[in-house]
Design an enzyme around this catalytic site. Sequence first.
Site, PDB file in Angstrom:
ATOM      1  N   CYS A  28      37.045 -76.071  -6.369  1.00  0.00           N
ATOM      2  CA  CYS A  28      37.916 -76.416  -7.681  1.00  0.00           C
ATOM      3  C   CYS A  28      37.323 -76.983  -8.643  1.00  0.00           C
ATOM      4  O   CYS A  28      37.642 -76.819  -9.829  1.00  0.00           O
ATOM      5  CB  CYS A  28      39.056 -77.323  -7.141  1.00  0.00           C
ATOM      6  SG  CYS A  28      38.451 -78.909  -6.145  1.00  0.00           S
ATOM      7  N   THR A  29      36.070 -77.899  -8.452  1.00  0.00           N
ATOM      8  CA  THR A  29      35.296 -78.399  -9.455  1.00  0.00           C
ATOM      9  C   THR A  29      34.394 -77.214 -10.261  1.00  0.00           C
ATOM     10  O   THR A  29      34.669 -77.191 -11.623  1.00  0.00           O
ATOM     11  CB  THR A  29      34.196 -79.272  -8.871  1.00  0.00           C
ATOM     12  OG1 THR A  29      34.926 -80.332  -8.346  1.00  0.00           O
ATOM     13  CG2 THR A  29      33.324 -79.823  -9.724  1.00  0.00           C
TER      14      THR A  29
END
Length: 421
Positions: free
Chosen positions: A184-185
């Site tokens: 997600c980062t």
Amino acid sequence: MTVPTVETRSANNCNETNSPKRWSHIRRVLERPGPFSDPAFEPSTEILPFLESMKILIIGAGGLGCELLKDLALMGFRQISIIDMDTIDLANLNRQFLFKFKDIGKPKAEVAAKFIMNRIPACKVTLLTYDDETNQVDPSTIIPLVDGGTEGFKGNARVIYPGITACIECNLDLFPPQVAYPMCTLANQPRLPEHCVEWVTVLHWKEHNPFGKDVRIDGDSVQHIQWIYERALERAKTYKITGITFRFTQGVVKRIIPAVASTNAIVASISATEVFKLATRSVILMNNYTIFNDIEGIYTYTFEAEKKSNCPVCSTIPQKIELNETSKLQEVLDTLIERYNLISPGITTADNEGQNRTLYMISTQQFEEITKPNLNKTLQELNLTDGTELTVVDKTRANPMRIFLHITSSMETTSKDLIYT
């Protein structure tokens, strides 16, 4: 492919080498006892000639290998073999002092050896064996290993007696886990320059690289790194992140940690000293693992790394895998690969009459075609019962592994789950 293997010998016609003063510092250690001498040490004038005939193998001619080659040559060892498949590049020159600008592109082992002395013929390999009756290691086959490694301002060195002391596999828990960034980062909230590079290699490469859909990233390919660098730079600008350079990109892709010459020199000196102790018994050996850290001041500590009784590499105790009778052979294969870091294991067992039975093997295309259907069969369908012994071979292991299956029934598993709940 021919492995560049080179032997170095001291020049017998060199006045400095034959001078009585040349080895005076070594003779002081070898020809008289000291307060830290090994109890079995007997001072003698014959030890130095013994060192000159002893064969040493250095694996790797990088920052640590160059230091070791120099240290061992200055300690009186004359039969030194060094092996390294890598070639010299510009980034090596700041710390691998045996190489010069004119050597870029040449094999490291050849250049390092020529710098110290001259060439060697082939390399002889001796394997560790166990006594069939006592199941104990045969002392005549033990070749001590001195292992050293550096990572920035940190380093370690250890002495390994195969079959007696802890091996490298015994201590894998001491290694830090691989760096992994949350998906997600990478996809939505990059904050660091390495996030941008990882986004290209993990998410963007598969669908958009111009080199072909099934082409894997080659960290040494200028074209691959240049393409990744340009895409990472675009993404970094979008999120106002700085610090993306070609060298930084290659460092992230290859997981390169900057080397520090002083750390290499210190760890090499520790390793070379242990080699000297092993050869002469003039001083008690390290017992058996030393760590070094000079990030904030200087810290060093020596401790005994314990041998694992169930180590899959150096222990003779069979390993155990627990599965359900409805589990498929594919699950056995996946467990072996994950637990023991295998690459392409082959699995055999013995039938009721003691005859060898191949369950899965990919050593040849014919074997793979015949045994691949077994991967979708359950252990029950393959007549593998509780206590069945499997023999597992893999190119990452010098010797076959013995694996015992502990198989539980579906009823037993369900009962356990209910009780647990």
